[in-house]
Scaffold this active site. Structure first.
Site, PDB file in Angstrom:
ATOM      1  N   SER A 157       0.838  -1.193   0.000  1.00 50.84           N
ATOM      2  CA  SER A 157       0.000   0.000   0.000  1.00 50.84           C
ATOM      3  C   SER A 157       0.882   1.257   0.000  1.00 50.84           C
ATOM      4  O   SER A 157       1.665   1.459  -0.922  1.00 50.84           O
ATOM      5  CB  SER A 157      -0.967  -0.042   1.191  1.00 50.84           C
ATOM      6  OG  SER A 157      -1.932   0.970   1.102  1.00 50.84           O
ATOM      7  N   GLU A 229      -8.044  21.351  -6.385  1.00 49.36           N
ATOM      8  CA  GLU A 229      -8.442  20.909  -7.723  1.00 49.36           C
ATOM      9  C   GLU A 229      -7.237  20.427  -8.516  1.00 49.36           C
ATOM     10  O   GLU A 229      -7.319  19.445  -9.272  1.00 49.36           O
ATOM     11  CB  GLU A 229      -9.135  22.052  -8.463  1.00 49.36           C
ATOM     12  CG  GLU A 229      -9.650  21.648  -9.836  1.00 49.36           C
ATOM     13  CD  GLU A 229     -10.397  22.773 -10.524  1.00 49.36           C
ATOM     14  OE1 GLU A 229     -10.737  22.607 -11.719  1.00 49.36           O
ATOM     15  OE2 GLU A 229     -10.646  23.824  -9.880  1.00 49.36           O
ATOM     16  N   HIS A 268      -7.500  -5.188  -1.576  1.00 49.07           N
ATOM     17  CA  HIS A 268      -6.335  -4.456  -1.078  1.00 49.07           C
ATOM     18  C   HIS A 268      -5.821  -5.046   0.235  1.00 49.07           C
ATOM     19  O   HIS A 268      -4.626  -5.278   0.401  1.00 49.07           O
ATOM     20  CB  HIS A 268      -6.710  -2.986  -0.887  1.00 49.07           C
ATOM     21  CG  HIS A 268      -5.557  -2.086  -0.574  1.00 49.07           C
ATOM     22  ND1 HIS A 268      -4.663  -1.672  -1.530  1.00 49.07           N
ATOM     23  CD2 HIS A 268      -5.150  -1.526   0.599  1.00 49.07           C
ATOM     24  CE1 HIS A 268      -3.755  -0.884  -0.969  1.00 49.07           C
ATOM     25  NE2 HIS A 268      -4.033  -0.785   0.326  1.00 49.07           N
TER      26      HIS A 268
END
Length: 290
Positions: A157, A229, A268
């Protein structure tokens, strides 16, 4: 936006926690010991003494070969100690059992999402990499007989992301790099830098292994962009199959053996144990599957 940053850390922290939830109550090796390895503990502080690390070191019960033990450095060391199974360690006697250096945190539990996010991602990962190379590795090398031509770095991860970051920054530091379920989407620059790489330093060789579960997907980016953004666009631009694409690119570089493998039915969390088992076997010089 401090509350947003804290929320991101908490939510991200929950992702790999699924990998160890079933093992937190038992800690088989911590409680019963191993028939194949003995364990020692070494505590390490960061240079500013603000961060405290725990190294659980697994030493094969068999004597080291003349060249020394292979050595495997494992991130999320608290989790590894909870997840590793003694029968996996028993399999390693068919090869060259590696010394295991499980790099964790000096905490009561097995998981600290805030600390690992700080160490494995962003600008602060540079300091953590330096801690491994300048402090942890020298201390381990001073205590044990090691084969410095057979060193492995393993991570899952965010740990997989850090493993690939370290590969790009210091490709001479290890010979084998195993990145499981690497969160390349979270740190787009690592993926971008890897795909832009045209060569590693001359005279170095490395094996790079990327693995991922077929049931894994990219989390909703809006939960992790911190309200930026620009960051949202960069994270969204990382392909869903970034691990495969990066492995294929690295495989084209001189001196590099790189490969990617998806695992059927794995999500995962489940990939933590799957990747740990195959990584142990590879570090011992054995086929990944028993």
């Amino acid at each position: 936006m401090n509350w947003m940053k804290s929320l991101i850390v908490i939510v991200l922290g929950a992702l790999p926690l699924l990998a160890i939830a079933d093992h937190q109550e038992t800690h088989p090796l911590a409680e019963t010991g191993s028939a194949h390895y003995r364990f020692e503990r070494l505590n390490i502080d960061s240079p500013d003494h603000q961060r405290h690390y725990r190294l659980d070191i697994g030493i094969p019960r068999s004597a080291p070969p003349a060249s020394g033990y292979p050595v495997m450095y494992l991130l999320d060391g608290n989790n590894v100690m909870a997840e590793v199974q003694d029968d996996w360690l028993g399999e390693l006697s068919a090869g060259a059992p590696p010394l295991l250096v499980m790099i964790g945190y000096d905490i009561d539990g097995t998981y600290d999402g805030e600390q690992r996010t700080r160490d494995y991602t962003g600008e602060t990962s540079k300091a953590f990499l330096e801690l491994i190379l300048a402090t942890i590795k020298p201390q381990v090398q001073a205590r044990y007989s090691l084969d410095l031509k057979r060193q492995t770095l393993w991570g899952h991860s965010f740990g997989g992301l850090f493993t690939l970051y370290a590969l790009l920054q210091r490709p001479e530091a290890f010979q084998t790099w195993i990145a499981a379920s690497a969160s390349l989407w979270y740190q787009p620059i690592t993926y971008d830098n890897g795909m832009a790489l045209t060569a590693f330093p001359a005279g170095t060789t490395r094996m790079v292994r990327l693995v991922k579960g077929e049931r894994e997907g990219k989390p909703p980016i809006a939960q992790f962009d911190g309200g930026s953004e620009e960051r949202r666009k960069a994270m969204s631009a990382v392909p869903k199959d970034a691990n495969r694409l990066l492995a294929e690119h690295l495989a084209q570089l001189p001196g590099t053996e790189a490969s990617y493998q998806p695992f059927n039915g794995r999500n995962h969390g489940q990939m933590f144990g799957t990747a740990l088992h195959l990584g142990l076997r590879r570090a011992a010089g054995l086929p990944e599957q028993p």
